[in-house]
Scaffold this active site. Sequence first.
Site, PDB file in Angstrom:
ATOM      1  N   PHE A  80       0.820  -1.224   0.000  1.00  0.00           N
ATOM      2  CA  PHE A  80       0.000   0.000   0.000  1.00  0.00           C
ATOM      3  C   PHE A  80       0.843   1.258   0.000  1.00  0.00           C
ATOM      4  O   PHE A  80       0.335   2.344  -0.299  1.00  0.00           O
ATOM      5  CB  PHE A  80      -0.948  -0.012   1.205  1.00  0.00           C
ATOM      6  CG  PHE A  80      -0.342   0.537   2.468  1.00  0.00           C
ATOM      7  CD1 PHE A  80       0.511  -0.212   3.243  1.00  0.00           C
ATOM      8  CD2 PHE A  80      -0.623   1.843   2.864  1.00  0.00           C
ATOM      9  CE1 PHE A  80       1.083   0.307   4.395  1.00  0.00           C
ATOM     10  CE2 PHE A  80      -0.059   2.372   4.019  1.00  0.00           C
ATOM     11  CZ  PHE A  80       0.804   1.601   4.783  1.00  0.00           C
ATOM     12  N   LYS A  81       2.130   1.133   0.337  1.00  0.00           N
ATOM     13  CA  LYS A  81       2.975   2.336   0.388  1.00  0.00           C
ATOM     14  C   LYS A  81       3.064   3.044  -0.966  1.00  0.00           C
ATOM     15  O   LYS A  81       3.347   4.235  -1.023  1.00  0.00           O
ATOM     16  CB  LYS A  81       4.358   1.980   0.920  1.00  0.00           C
ATOM     17  CG  LYS A  81       4.293   1.562   2.382  1.00  0.00           C
ATOM     18  CD  LYS A  81       5.647   1.453   3.030  1.00  0.00           C
ATOM     19  CE  LYS A  81       5.525   1.282   4.535  1.00  0.00           C
ATOM     20  NZ  LYS A  81       4.903   0.002   4.938  1.00  0.00           N
TER      21      LYS A  81
END
Length: 474
Positions: free
Chosen positions: A119-120
């Site tokens: 998700f970064k």
Amino acid sequence: MKYISTRGDSPKLNFTEVLLGGLAPDGGLYLPEHYPKFTNDELNDMREMSYQDLAFYIFEKFIDDIPENDLREIVNKTYSAETFSYAREEQKAEDITPTLPLKNNLFLLSLSNGPTLAFKDIAMQFLGHIFEYVLGKQGKTLNILGATSGDTGPAAEYAMKGKKGIKVFMLSPHGTMSPFQSAQMYSLQDTNIFNIAIKGVFDDCQDIVKAVSKDLEFKSLNKIGAVNSINWGRILAQIVYYFKGYFDVTTKNSEKVDFTVPTGNFGNICAGHIARMMGLPINHLIVATNENDVLDEFFNTGNYAPRSSQDTFQTSSPSMDISKASNFERFIFDLLGRDSSALNDHWKKIDEGKSFKLKEENFQKIKDYGFVSSSSKHINRVNFIRSIYNDFGVIIDTHTADGIKAAMDHSMPIYPMIVLETALPVKFEKSVFEAIGVYPKRPDSLKDLELLDQKFEVFENSVESVKKYITDNR
Ligand SMILES: *Cc1c(COP(=O)(O)O)cnc(C)c1O
């Protein structure tokens, strides 16, 4: 919109100033002076928006020193189906963060369809474009120095590769990342990316970064910057998908939902807290930790007792192996009614390596903010990976499995439960294999990732040699 420091003793800044700076001069973290609140009519409009429109609509409330058209262009460049291309077959890549229904009232919010499968990317890709824009406008350059144990490094490098005015110097522990993770970084051949493998562990890498950052003269001479998780731009970008997920699973704004968030540095869930403060109808925000359960202890007792790296376990959800959450100060600031002097009293203890316990009235406020928590162990992760696979034919990674465990501890039939999927299973395929006896299918484009040519330097654990390398290559 102006930004203030949690410690109350720094000048107020604009968005672009906060974006390129790190900690505030008083040691605090920057937050917007107030949280804009959406009306019911605005929420209705937002319900129909594409991811890009939604992102622009939200960013605009926090950014008033970038012209509208430019911001719009940055957003459109960042959130494209080509960049976030790893959606599951039944999902649409254009949705950027599509939801995946598992069963009645249980959903995954897929945040990991970007280039590094975690998700970064959602926030880092935004930083890549907006850094390039702001530096270009100001005629400046930046040398990003960072340390990674596996997920942050690839996300930062994929976001910054090929960007004008930016170089990345990323330290990683030599030979301890998974072959997949090291291949992700080391196979990048872009001339602005410098991989430095340190003969040591992650903490040694982190210590080198800290030592370099403390040398203020070196830092300013070499234009050293960071993209670590306290960066406000990262939090801002993460607010958007809470709205997206909410609108996906509801039909009207009188409905409430629960979110479960696998948590490490408290960045992701801090964005959820801010979304709630902005009027998103969230019932519970569920903090999921693994065996490193400092935050679970806090939400159950009001006692915040960070641990040292020696007391931090290495687990099968390694991106959550954190015992001092760098964004937690932002949340506590709000919890204390934005009273900087109270915040300072609390953080004085933390900075001395001690703990603090909230007063009862403040602890009660945690409930008003909707926070609850749970922790899990390796065996829970394995069991939930297996049961989600057996029941729904969906493979999840170990971090998302921590989330499912916490969600099951707290789910209430009347509220849709949205679990944030923070990585795709191929990133942690060994643990997945342990749970279900099959390896998750790799996207074709990543089949031979480990066979690509790799570019990296191996260095002794030495601050001076890293400094020299930066000076020679910046
Ligand atoms: C970074 C990361 C987390 C933790 O996110 P925070 O914002 O630090 O709380 C959880 N899962 C994965 C896969 C990550 O990469």
